[in-house]
Each structure stands twice: as C-alpha cells, then as structure tokens.
Write a protein that holds these residues in place. Structure first.
Motif, PDB file in Angstrom:
ATOM      1  N   TRP A  56      -3.490   0.226  -6.096  1.00  0.00           N
ATOM      2  CA  TRP A  56      -4.598   0.289  -4.999  1.00  0.00           C
ATOM      3  C   TRP A  56      -5.737   0.815  -5.720  1.00  0.00           C
TER       4      TRP A  56
ATOM      5  N   THR B 230      -9.756   5.341   1.065  1.00  0.00           N
ATOM      6  CA  THR B 230     -10.658   4.712   2.179  1.00  0.00           C
ATOM      7  C   THR B 230      -9.890   4.424   3.423  1.00  0.00           C
ATOM      8  N   ALA B 231      -8.439   4.472   3.495  1.00  0.00           N
ATOM      9  CA  ALA B 231      -7.693   4.282   4.150  1.00  0.00           C
ATOM     10  C   ALA B 231      -7.604   5.634   5.248  1.00  0.00           C
ATOM     11  N   SER B 232      -7.269   5.510   6.422  1.00  0.00           N
ATOM     12  CA  SER B 232      -7.232   6.856   7.494  1.00  0.00           C
ATOM     13  C   SER B 232      -6.001   7.341   7.030  1.00  0.00           C
TER      14      SER B 232
ATOM     15  N   PRO C  11      -7.636   4.136  -2.615  1.00  0.00           N
ATOM     16  CA  PRO C  11      -6.913   4.206  -1.411  1.00  0.00           C
ATOM     17  C   PRO C  11      -7.388   5.167  -0.550  1.00  0.00           C
TER      18      PRO C  11
ATOM     19  N   ARG D  37      -8.161  -4.484   4.479  1.00  0.00           N
ATOM     20  CA  ARG D  37      -8.830  -3.089   4.444  1.00  0.00           C
ATOM     21  C   ARG D  37     -10.240  -3.021   4.482  1.00  0.00           C
TER      22      ARG D  37
ATOM     23  N   GLU E  36     -10.761   1.159  10.812  1.00  0.00           N
ATOM     24  CA  GLU E  36      -9.621   2.052  10.482  1.00  0.00           C
ATOM     25  C   GLU E  36      -8.568   1.231   9.961  1.00  0.00           C
ATOM     26  N   CYS E  37      -7.830   1.764   8.665  1.00  0.00           N
ATOM     27  CA  CYS E  37      -6.984   1.184   7.978  1.00  0.00           C
ATOM     28  C   CYS E  37      -5.744   2.190   7.712  1.00  0.00           C
ATOM     29  N   TYR E  38      -4.580   1.960   8.108  1.00  0.00           N
ATOM     30  CA  TYR E  38      -3.134   2.597   7.996  1.00  0.00           C
ATOM     31  C   TYR E  38      -2.498   1.546   6.846  1.00  0.00           C
ATOM     32  N   PHE E  39      -2.014   2.526   5.911  1.00  0.00           N
ATOM     33  CA  PHE E  39      -0.937   2.052   5.286  1.00  0.00           C
ATOM     34  C   PHE E  39       0.484   2.190   5.593  1.00  0.00           C
TER      35      PHE E  39
END
Length: 251
Positions: free
Chosen positions: A218, A223-225, A221, A195, A200-203
C-alpha cells in the motif's frame, strides 16, 4: 524463552520468511519451549493457511492468500470483535464501501440493524447479507466464482464514480518489514478506489495478518483513519505504524 503464543507465531513466520523451512526441534531450541508446544503452534498456523506442515516441521507457503473457505473458518472470534468495533463507527443513513473478505462479511452482519444505509461492495455474499435492509450497489467487473466476488478495472472504475462516507478494507498482511500489503492486483485496484472515494477509510487486520508477507504494498497508507485489529501487533509492527502515522484501533 518466548512465552506468548502470538510472539512465538510471529517468530516462526519470520524464520520461515528467511529460510522457507523449519524443523520442530530447531524451533523448540530457538524459542526455548517444548517440541509439543511448537507442534501445537505449527498446527495452529497451518490451520490459518500461514504455513504447510511436513514431517518433522513446516515449510513456508507461497505468496498466495489462503482460499475463501479457510479464511471464513479462521479466527472467527477475532474477526467478530473487529466487525463490532468497525460497526460502531457507522451511523444510520451512512454511505459505506465494503471490500470483499471474511472480516468485512462479519462487519456486514453487524450492520444489518442499521437503517437507511447505502452500500457499495464487490462481494456477492455481503450484497446478499445486506440486500434486504440496505440500498446495495454491487460493483460490476469480472466474476470470480471461487471467491464469490467481482474484480478488475471495471469494478474500480465504477467505484471511482461515487463518494462515500466510510470505507472498510481488509489487509492482506501487516508486517514491520513490508508495511501494509495485499495479494491480488485486481482486488488491490478496487480497494484503492474505495479508499479514494471515502471521507474516512479503515483498514481491518486480524492477528492472522501480522507478519504475513504479501507482494503488493500500500502506498500512502496514512491516508486511512486507522487500522482496526483484534489484538496488539508486535512492537516492530507498532513501530512501523507509528512511523507512517497510521493509528491503531483495538477491539
């Protein structure tokens, strides 16, 4: 009466989280459905490793992720939809970090048609899936033969030395009470490194993760997109996502 299966499944899991055991007859009365409906619900949840069947009902499983083979066999259609939605975000030539897991393995299969990818992963199956067409960096660390992955601080330290465009990370659980969670500390350490390395981060979370408890939470969280799901979580989970400012992306 709880009409939708996903609502009943969530209610059953919430009940087990509180009392650890549940009888079929009690759940049927509580949810306003037949015993046969509850038996089918319990069998479905047991097949996904979310509870354990006993005579007359079910018991809560420990705070341990289902094994790899169980995860690979569960909700294949939903994970495929998530994978296709995620793959649409990846252009040719992208630098991508792929966490280990059954959903990210499905994503790797969707990415085989991409050209010029650079991929960082700790999942040996993902590395093999993409190795013939992408530039793959298999992260070093402690080998887990049961999971077919590398984990631990060495893998996380290696990942921290890179910058990537996109990271896709599998969640252990998504619940109103606990937020976004995970199971294994070694894997969790690497997922955080992915991350932090990504623009860009996707869960990724299929419906089997909804309401499921896991011991590690987490931090930040938002901070994810976005979190990509195969169907809508319940209103409580959606309220939690809204509260922390994490967008929901549906397939």
């Amino acid at each position: 009466m709880t009409d939708l299966p996903i609502q009943r499944h969530r209610a059953i899991l919430d009940h087990l989280n509180k009392v650890e055991t549940a009888r079929t007859v009690q759940l049927a009365a509580q949810l306003g459905v037949t015993r046969e409906t509850i038996r089918n619900d319990l069998s479905h949840l047991a097949d996904r490793g979310l509870l354990r069947l006993v005579y007359g009902g079910a018991v809560r499983v420990g705070l341990q992720e289902p094994d790899l083979q169980a995860r690979l066999a569960s909700n294949i259609a939903g994970k495929t939809r998530i994978a296709r939605r995620a793959a649409a975000l990846v252009p040719d030539g992208a630098r991508v970090a792929l966490d280990c897991g059954s959903t990210t393995l499905a994503l790797a299969r969707e990415l085989r048609a991409r050209v010029g990818l650079m991929v960082w992963t700790n999942d040996i199956a993902i590395a093999q899936e993409l190795g013939s067409g992408a530039d793959v960096m298999l992260l070093g660390g402690t080998l887990s033969l049961s999971q077919n992955i590398t984990i631990g601080p060495d893998a996380a330290e290696m990942m921290a030395g890179y910058n990537v465009d996109l990271a896709f990370i599998s969640l252990g659980g998504l619940s109103a009470a606990q937020g976004l969670t995970d199971f294994d500390r070694g894997e969790f350490l690497l997922r955080n490194a992915m991350r932090n390395a990504a623009t860009e981060c996707y869960f990724l979370a299929d419906q089997g993760k909804f309401g499921r408890p896991a011991p590690l939470r987490w931090k930040s969280p938002q901070t994810a997109s976005a979190v990509i799901c195969d169907c809508e979580p319940g209103p409580e989970e959606q309220a939690m996502l809204n509260r922390i400012g994490l967008p929901l992306m549906l397939t």
